[in-house]
Write an enzyme that holds these catalytic residues in place. Structure first.
Site, PDB file in Angstrom:
ATOM      1  N   ASP A  13      40.326  29.835  47.108  1.00  0.00           N
ATOM      2  CA  ASP A  13      39.632  31.120  47.244  1.00  0.00           C
ATOM      3  C   ASP A  13      40.579  32.303  47.369  1.00  0.00           C
ATOM      4  O   ASP A  13      40.271  33.302  48.024  1.00  0.00           O
ATOM      5  CB  ASP A  13      38.660  31.091  48.450  1.00  0.00           C
ATOM      6  CG  ASP A  13      37.638  29.977  48.324  1.00  0.00           C
ATOM      7  OD1 ASP A  13      37.214  29.700  47.189  1.00  0.00           O
ATOM      8  OD2 ASP A  13      37.280  29.376  49.346  1.00  0.00           O
ATOM      9  N   LYS A  16      41.704  33.391  42.292  1.00  0.00           N
ATOM     10  CA  LYS A  16      42.206  32.855  41.004  1.00  0.00           C
ATOM     11  C   LYS A  16      41.321  33.287  39.840  1.00  0.00           C
ATOM     12  O   LYS A  16      41.812  33.581  38.760  1.00  0.00           O
ATOM     13  CB  LYS A  16      42.255  31.312  41.056  1.00  0.00           C
ATOM     14  CG  LYS A  16      43.177  30.772  42.137  1.00  0.00           C
ATOM     15  CD  LYS A  16      43.106  29.258  42.224  1.00  0.00           C
ATOM     16  CE  LYS A  16      41.777  28.745  42.718  1.00  0.00           C
ATOM     17  NZ  LYS A  16      41.480  29.032  44.128  1.00  0.00           N
ATOM     18  N   GLY A  40      34.707  27.553  43.186  1.00  0.00           N
ATOM     19  CA  GLY A  40      33.788  28.679  43.088  1.00  0.00           C
ATOM     20  C   GLY A  40      34.628  29.903  42.810  1.00  0.00           C
ATOM     21  O   GLY A  40      35.386  30.339  43.673  1.00  0.00           O
ATOM     22  N   HIS A  41      34.571  30.395  41.581  1.00  0.00           N
ATOM     23  CA  HIS A  41      35.404  31.533  41.199  1.00  0.00           C
ATOM     24  C   HIS A  41      34.500  32.714  40.894  1.00  0.00           C
ATOM     25  O   HIS A  41      33.680  32.647  39.990  1.00  0.00           O
ATOM     26  CB  HIS A  41      36.255  31.194  39.961  1.00  0.00           C
ATOM     27  CG  HIS A  41      37.187  30.030  40.190  1.00  0.00           C
ATOM     28  ND1 HIS A  41      37.892  29.442  39.175  1.00  0.00           N
ATOM     29  CD2 HIS A  41      37.533  29.360  41.302  1.00  0.00           C
ATOM     30  CE1 HIS A  41      38.634  28.461  39.676  1.00  0.00           C
ATOM     31  NE2 HIS A  41      38.422  28.382  40.955  1.00  0.00           N
ATOM     32  N   GLN A 223      40.952  25.112  43.489  1.00  0.00           N
ATOM     33  CA  GLN A 223      41.423  24.853  44.863  1.00  0.00           C
ATOM     34  C   GLN A 223      42.789  25.509  45.114  1.00  0.00           C
ATOM     35  O   GLN A 223      43.025  26.568  44.607  1.00  0.00           O
ATOM     36  CB  GLN A 223      41.474  23.346  45.165  1.00  0.00           C
ATOM     37  CG  GLN A 223      40.090  22.676  45.190  1.00  0.00           C
ATOM     38  CD  GLN A 223      39.483  22.473  43.816  1.00  0.00           C
ATOM     39  OE1 GLN A 223      40.102  21.880  42.944  1.00  0.00           O
ATOM     40  NE2 GLN A 223      38.279  22.937  43.608  1.00  0.00           N
TER      41      GLN A 223
HETATM   42  P1  GDP Z   1      38.955  31.777  43.693  1.00  0.00           P
HETATM   43  O1  GDP Z   1      38.206  30.546  44.090  1.00  0.00           O
HETATM   44  O2  GDP Z   1      40.412  31.663  43.951  1.00  0.00           O
HETATM   45  O3  GDP Z   1      38.657  32.213  42.285  1.00  0.00           O
HETATM   46  O4  GDP Z   1      38.434  32.931  44.662  1.00  0.00           O
HETATM   47  P2  GDP Z   1      36.907  33.252  45.050  1.00  0.00           P
HETATM   48  O5  GDP Z   1      36.229  33.868  43.879  1.00  0.00           O
HETATM   49  O6  GDP Z   1      36.268  32.057  45.674  1.00  0.00           O
HETATM   50  O7  GDP Z   1      37.116  34.284  46.249  1.00  0.00           O
HETATM   51  C1  GDP Z   1      37.811  35.466  46.052  1.00  0.00           C
HETATM   52  C2  GDP Z   1      36.831  36.649  46.298  1.00  0.00           C
HETATM   53  O8  GDP Z   1      37.590  37.817  46.459  1.00  0.00           O
HETATM   54  C3  GDP Z   1      35.884  36.925  45.155  1.00  0.00           C
HETATM   55  O9  GDP Z   1      34.683  37.374  45.694  1.00  0.00           O
HETATM   56  C4  GDP Z   1      36.568  38.023  44.360  1.00  0.00           C
HETATM   57  O10 GDP Z   1      35.659  38.849  43.665  1.00  0.00           O
HETATM   58  C5  GDP Z   1      37.248  38.784  45.462  1.00  0.00           C
HETATM   59  N1  GDP Z   1      38.510  39.430  45.112  1.00  0.00           N
HETATM   60  C6  GDP Z   1      39.506  38.984  44.273  1.00  0.00           C
HETATM   61  N2  GDP Z   1      40.561  39.820  44.322  1.00  0.00           N
HETATM   62  C7  GDP Z   1      40.243  40.791  45.200  1.00  0.00           C
HETATM   63  C8  GDP Z   1      40.941  41.935  45.717  1.00  0.00           C
HETATM   64  O11 GDP Z   1      42.101  42.218  45.384  1.00  0.00           O
HETATM   65  N3  GDP Z   1      40.279  42.701  46.644  1.00  0.00           N
HETATM   66  C9  GDP Z   1      39.003  42.415  47.075  1.00  0.00           C
HETATM   67  N4  GDP Z   1      38.436  43.208  47.973  1.00  0.00           N
HETATM   68  N5  GDP Z   1      38.329  41.345  46.613  1.00  0.00           N
HETATM   69  C10 GDP Z   1      38.939  40.549  45.693  1.00  0.00           C
HETATM   70  P1  IMO Z   2      38.296  27.211  44.672  1.00  0.00           P
HETATM   71  O1  IMO Z   2      38.684  26.779  43.298  1.00  0.00           O
HETATM   72  C1  IMO Z   2      38.201  26.329  48.945  1.00  0.00           C
HETATM   73  C2  IMO Z   2      37.683  22.120  50.068  1.00  0.00           C
HETATM   74  C3  IMO Z   2      36.376  21.703  50.728  1.00  0.00           C
HETATM   75  C4  IMO Z   2      36.873  20.562  51.622  1.00  0.00           C
HETATM   76  C5  IMO Z   2      37.952  19.906  50.755  1.00  0.00           C
HETATM   77  C6  IMO Z   2      37.469  18.677  49.994  1.00  0.00           C
HETATM   78  O2  IMO Z   2      37.078  28.086  44.723  1.00  0.00           O
HETATM   79  O3  IMO Z   2      39.458  27.803  45.401  1.00  0.00           O
HETATM   80  P2  IMO Z   2      35.944  18.347  47.836  1.00  0.00           P
HETATM   81  O4  IMO Z   2      34.496  18.700  47.612  1.00  0.00           O
HETATM   82  O5  IMO Z   2      36.880  18.990  46.884  1.00  0.00           O
HETATM   83  O6  IMO Z   2      36.164  16.871  47.964  1.00  0.00           O
HETATM   84  O7  IMO Z   2      36.264  18.950  49.318  1.00  0.00           O
HETATM   85  O8  IMO Z   2      38.381  20.896  49.824  1.00  0.00           O
HETATM   86  N1  IMO Z   2      37.519  22.801  48.763  1.00  0.00           N
HETATM   87  C7  IMO Z   2      37.718  24.111  48.583  1.00  0.00           C
HETATM   88  N2  IMO Z   2      38.025  25.092  49.469  1.00  0.00           N
HETATM   89  N3  IMO Z   2      38.097  26.617  47.625  1.00  0.00           N
HETATM   90  C8  IMO Z   2      37.804  25.645  46.726  1.00  0.00           C
HETATM   91  O9  IMO Z   2      37.834  25.859  45.399  1.00  0.00           O
HETATM   92  C9  IMO Z   2      37.581  24.330  47.190  1.00  0.00           C
HETATM   93  N4  IMO Z   2      37.261  23.158  46.595  1.00  0.00           N
HETATM   94  C10 IMO Z   2      37.257  22.225  47.565  1.00  0.00           C
HETATM   95  O10 IMO Z   2      35.815  22.753  51.487  1.00  0.00           O
HETATM   96  O11 IMO Z   2      37.507  21.093  52.758  1.00  0.00           O
HETATM   97 MG    MG Z   3      36.627  29.948  45.308  1.00  0.00          MG
END
Ligand code: GDP
Ligand code: IMO
Ligand code: MG
Length: 427
Positions: A13, A16, A40-41, A223
């Site tokens: 999170d 990416k 979850g992106h 991840q």
């Molecule tokens: P990922 O799993 O690595 O793709 O990240 P997620 O999408 O789960 O979580 C990142 C969150 O931060 C998302 O809601 C993005 O829209 C948001 N985000 C990404 N870059 C930035 C940033 O530079 N500033 C802010 N405020 N939000 C950001």
């Molecule tokens: P993105 O790509 C954050 C965590 C779960 C749990 C552990 C194992 O959005 O960064 P799993 O279902 O993979 O066997 O769970 O890994 N986990 C994540 N945490 N971001 C993710 O993906 C994750 N995918 C799995 O919460 O602790």
């Molecule tokens: Mg994510």
């Protein structure tokens, strides 16, 4: 710059999806190489917000071919529903390629994931419940079912029977659950086959040819480094290799073909699920980071655990991934603090260390040693260049860069594509 890996440097999170989408316009292929719909992106394009789980974030860039590599675990029902959701919003998904060697997540994998977690009780991992671990376990146990098996009914049936033989005993005798019918699983899977067939390809061949032809290929990790099954906080990890080496095995591309490895690094730290987290906050600052940063899971909706930036982890990510650059995200979230603590070392039973301890008990007992950097109060979301940032924000970035061991080549100051400061070009 033909081949780049973009991966999470912390516990996932990090942003990416946004970073991948940002580069997507200049990239020919975006390849997922591990994980599945546990990811979850969130990607924000103009006033549109997309939540992607299994599909590569490059699917939102028209010129780019999205690829699901052999190292990914594919839940076919999720694949089709994610595709139709995007198609309904006018996104062209026709270029998608799926490796025939990728393993499937079936309904029994998700069942086993949830049942095992319940059985573990307070020792549970806090998985996403999507069947990721059980599907990878079957792959390693050589009783997995691959995408290509969908197109041979007799092989599919044999493999499902082989996979369920043992599992049904466990389900019935250990977990007191009803046995799963192989016929029902086969019927469900065969129902997806026709819709998926057109996407299936020899992705390893296509990607190697593309790199040889000078095309730009971006490998997008799910991840993060500390969730890696080999290099993360085992057993509180996911069941695949998000680290850079995973891109090679998960896409069938040799390490000599990869030119750059970019670590996505949040300006603070978050974690979802169980496991050690030295800089975790349980006070108002933690709550403020969660609220301002919108730190709620995209996949499961769970609150993300929040804490200050941890330079020990960032340095570790540089080491195990061979990072060439960092993309620092969410700097804007830190606006408003008078001073910002940054963890520069751990204290473990009275001893100070600046390296991540390889022993899990040591890591569980690690206490963060903080340095306090002066904060800023100016809005930074409109900053376009490094010089536009307030002096203290510049100093915070420079301090993180020095501690983390690789140049910070881009800074996120908001979720949108254009809310990014580019320092060194990635391409
Ligand atoms: P990922 O799993 O690595 O793709 O990240 P997620 O999408 O789960 O979580 C990142 C969150 O931060 C998302 O809601 C993005 O829209 C948001 N985000 C990404 N870059 C930035 C940033 O530079 N500033 C802010 N405020 N939000 C950001
Ligand atoms: P993105 O790509 C954050 C965590 C779960 C749990 C552990 C194992 O959005 O960064 P799993 O279902 O993979 O066997 O769970 O890994 N986990 C994540 N945490 N971001 C993710 O993906 C994750 N995918 C799995 O919460 O602790
Ligand atoms: Mg994510």
């Amino acid at each position: 710059m033909p081949a780049l890996v973009l991966l999470g440097a912390q516990w996932g999170d990090e942003g990416k999806g946004k970073a991948t989408d940002l580069l997507g316009g200049s990239v020919d292929y975006v390849v997922r190489y591990q994980g599945g719909n546990n990811a979850g992106h969130t990607v924000v394009v103009g006033d549109q917000k997309y939540a992607l789980h299994l599909l590569p974030s490059g699917i939102l860039s028209p010129g780019c071919t999205p690829v699901i590599g052999n190292g990914v675990v594919v839940d076919p029902s999720v694949l089709l529903s994610e595709l139709s959701g995007l198609q309904e919003r006018g996104v062209d998904t026709s270029k998608l390629l799926v490796s025939g060697n990728a393993h499937l997540i079936t309904s029994y994998h998700a069942t086993l994931d949830k049942t095992t977690e319940r059985f573990l009780g307070k020792r549970r991992i806090g998985t996403t419940g999507r069947g990721i671990g059980p599907s990878y376990a079957d792959k390693i146990n050589r009783v997995g079912i691959r995408v290509q098996d969908l197109f041979d009914e007799s092989i599919l049936m044999q493999k499902i029977e082989a996979a369920l033989d043992f599992k049904n005993q466990v389900l019935a005798k250990l977990y007191n659950r009803r046995a799963i019918s192989p016929q029902q699983v086969a019927e469900e899977l065969l129902g997806y086959a026709e819709q998926i067939k057109g996407y299936v390809a020899d992705t390893t061949l296509i990607l190697n040819d593309a790199i040889d032809a000078g095309k730009v290929v971006l490998f997008e990790g799910g991840q993060g480094t500390l969730l890696d099954v080999d290099h993360g906080t085992y057993p509180f990890v996911t069941s695949s290799n998000p680290t850079a080496g995973g891109a090679c095995t998960g896409a069938g591309v040799g390490p000599t073909k990869i030119n750059r490895v970019i670590g996505i690094l949040k300006a603070y730290t978050t974690r979802v699920g169980a496991g050690p987290f030295p800089t975790e906050l349980f006070d108002d600052d933690g709550e403020a980071l969660r609220t301002i940063g919108g730190e709620f899971g995209v996949t499961t909706g769970r609150n993300r655990r929040c804490g200050w930036f941890d330079a020990v982890i960032a340095r570790y990510a540089t080491r195990v991934n061979g990072l060439t650059d960092f993309f620092l995200t969410k700097l804007d979230v830190l606006t408003g603090w008078e001073q910002i603590p940054v963890c520069v070392a751990y204290e473990i039973e009275g001893e100070r260390t600046t390296e991540l301890p390889y022993n899990q008990s040591d890591f569980h007992h690690a206490k963060p040693v903080y340095e306090y950097l002066p904060g800023w109060s100016e809005d930074i979301t409109k900053a376009k260049t490094f010089a536009d940032l307030p002096k203290n924000a510049q100093a915070y970035v420079k301090a993180l860069e020095e501690m983390s061991g690789a140049p910070i080549s881009a800074i996120g100051v908001g979720p949108g594509r254009d809310e990014t400061i580019e320092i060194n070009s990635f391409l």
